[in-house]
Motif scaffolding. Structure first.
Motif, PDB file in Angstrom:
ATOM      1  N   UNK A  56      29.902 -11.774 -36.339  1.00  0.00           N
ATOM      2  CA  UNK A  56      30.648 -10.521 -36.507  1.00  0.00           C
ATOM      3  C   UNK A  56      30.608  -9.713 -35.213  1.00  0.00           C
ATOM      4  N   UNK A  57      29.445  -9.636 -34.588  1.00  0.00           N
ATOM      5  CA  UNK A  57      29.322  -8.910 -33.321  1.00  0.00           C
ATOM      6  C   UNK A  57      30.195  -9.544 -32.242  1.00  0.00           C
ATOM      7  N   UNK A  58      30.272 -10.873 -32.241  1.00  0.00           N
ATOM      8  CA  UNK A  58      31.117 -11.567 -31.263  1.00  0.00           C
ATOM      9  C   UNK A  58      32.583 -11.190 -31.455  1.00  0.00           C
ATOM     10  N   UNK A  59      33.029 -11.125 -32.698  1.00  0.00           N
ATOM     11  CA  UNK A  59      34.408 -10.725 -32.973  1.00  0.00           C
ATOM     12  C   UNK A  59      34.659  -9.280 -32.548  1.00  0.00           C
ATOM     13  N   UNK A  60      33.694  -8.400 -32.805  1.00  0.00           N
ATOM     14  CA  UNK A  60      33.841  -6.998 -32.408  1.00  0.00           C
ATOM     15  C   UNK A  60      34.015  -6.890 -30.894  1.00  0.00           C
ATOM     16  N   UNK A  61      33.210  -7.665 -30.160  1.00  0.00           N
ATOM     17  CA  UNK A  61      33.218  -7.579 -28.700  1.00  0.00           C
ATOM     18  C   UNK A  61      34.462  -8.226 -28.100  1.00  0.00           C
ATOM     19  N   UNK A  62      34.735  -9.476 -28.480  1.00  0.00           N
ATOM     20  CA  UNK A  62      35.796 -10.214 -27.787  1.00  0.00           C
ATOM     21  C   UNK A  62      37.193  -9.936 -28.337  1.00  0.00           C
ATOM     22  N   UNK A  63      37.272  -9.517 -29.614  1.00  0.00           N
ATOM     23  CA  UNK A  63      38.595  -9.236 -30.192  1.00  0.00           C
ATOM     24  C   UNK A  63      38.891  -7.741 -30.267  1.00  0.00           C
ATOM     25  N   UNK A  64      37.857  -6.921 -30.386  1.00  0.00           N
ATOM     26  CA  UNK A  64      38.058  -5.488 -30.503  1.00  0.00           C
ATOM     27  C   UNK A  64      37.926  -4.769 -29.172  1.00  0.00           C
ATOM     28  N   UNK A  65      36.706  -4.737 -28.654  1.00  0.00           N
ATOM     29  CA  UNK A  65      36.426  -4.008 -27.414  1.00  0.00           C
ATOM     30  C   UNK A  65      37.225  -4.569 -26.243  1.00  0.00           C
TER      31      UNK A  65
END
Length: 309
Positions: A128-137
């Protein structure tokens, strides 16, 4: 400390390999840019598409964790962006600096570290953190850079140019296409899934080798502020996440501990890749990646000790 070293040591090894290859002329002066282009146009889009295509809203919807980790990342990004703009930095460079201060290396360090510390249960918060970083931020920073680089004075013309640029950007369109595939509910064909896995697996080693190649060149750009970016990443972001996860929301132990540990990770190579891709000064961000990776040996060990692992 040994657990953290075992995860982080390969990062330094890959950076060193790139550095040595350039110094010994095994790879030429344009290798850093060309390898980075491979990552931006092929490897990372494949990884983003694969991750989002194989995700479900049910597994991703952890609002407390998202608020703690994602909120801490976004807060540090915005604070750094505003500070750099106040210091008269160009908007494109300010976005890259903001990303450097907030972009956790969840893929290469976070996932193995969480599995090592929490067992298989640590995989879900790390993904989930990976998605937040690479897809969101990452997407927010790309939008900010594209806006900065459009010279149109007309708002309508600027919106059209930015929209067109984003539609052509593989780092934006690939997770969108992956999410659309996931919404259809069909698994990826085996051959396509294997192709995406092979390409995606090349993302981190190629990005780190590219960083080593870049560091081997004479550093002519401005590196002032790299220590400040490192401090924002390794100290300020974990403090914000700790407050939200432990004090404000009182998350369950696994999710609170994972949020704090993931927020204390070093800066990933994403900001460096963007700086190279958009031909911005990459010296400050490359130093921030290097310094934060080294400093995280201390900060991650302190977090693990404080959490009782």
């Amino acid at each position: 400390m040994s657990s953290v070293i075992n995860v982080i040591l390969p990062i330094f090894a890959l950076i060193l390999i790139g550095y040595v290859c350039r110094k010994t002329n095994r790879l030429g002066p344009h290798a850093a840019s060309e390898i980075n282009r491979f990552v931006v146009w092929l490897a990372l889009p494949a990884l983003l598409f694969s991750v989002t295509a194989n995700s479900s809203w049910e597994s991703l919807w952890q609002p407390g964790f998202l608020l703690a980790f994602g909120g801490g990342s976004l807060a540090v990004f915005i604070l750094t962006l505003l500070y750099r703009l106040k210091r008269s930095a160009p908007l494109a460079d300010a976005n890259i600096d903001g990303l450097s201060a907030a972009y956790a290396n969840t893929g290469y360090v976070g996932i193995p570290l969480c599995i090592l510390v929490f067992g298989e249960g640590g995989l879900e918060p790390a993904l989930i953190a990976t998605l937040v970083v690479v897809c969101g931020l990452f997407a927010i920073a790309v939008v900010g850079i594209e806006v900065a680089l459009q010279g149109e004075k007309s708002l309508g013309a600027a919106v059209r140019k930015v929209s067109l640029a984003l539609l052509k950007n593989p780092l934006v369109i690939s997770p969108v296409l992956g999410a659309l595939w996931a919404a259809g509910g069909q698994p990826l064909p085996q051959a396509l899934a294997e192709l995406l896995r092979l390409l995606g697996a090349a993302t981190t080693p190629c990005a780190l080798v590219s960083l080593g190649l870049f560091l081997a060149h004479e550093q002519r750009g401005d590196s002032e502020g790299s220590l400040a970016l490192t401090g924002m990443k390794l100290i300020i972001q974990p403090l914000i996440t700790w407050y939200v996860a432990f004090q404000l929301l009182e998350l369950p132990s696994l999710w609170a501990h994972a949020a704090l540990l993931l927020s204390a990770l070093p800066t990933g190579t994403g900001p460096y890749m963007l700086a190279e891709y958009y031909q911005r000064t990459a010296t400050r961000v490359s130093r921030a990646v290097l310094y934060s990776t080294l400093g995280s040996l201390v900060t991650l060990s302190l977090c693990l000790y404080w959490l009782g692992y």
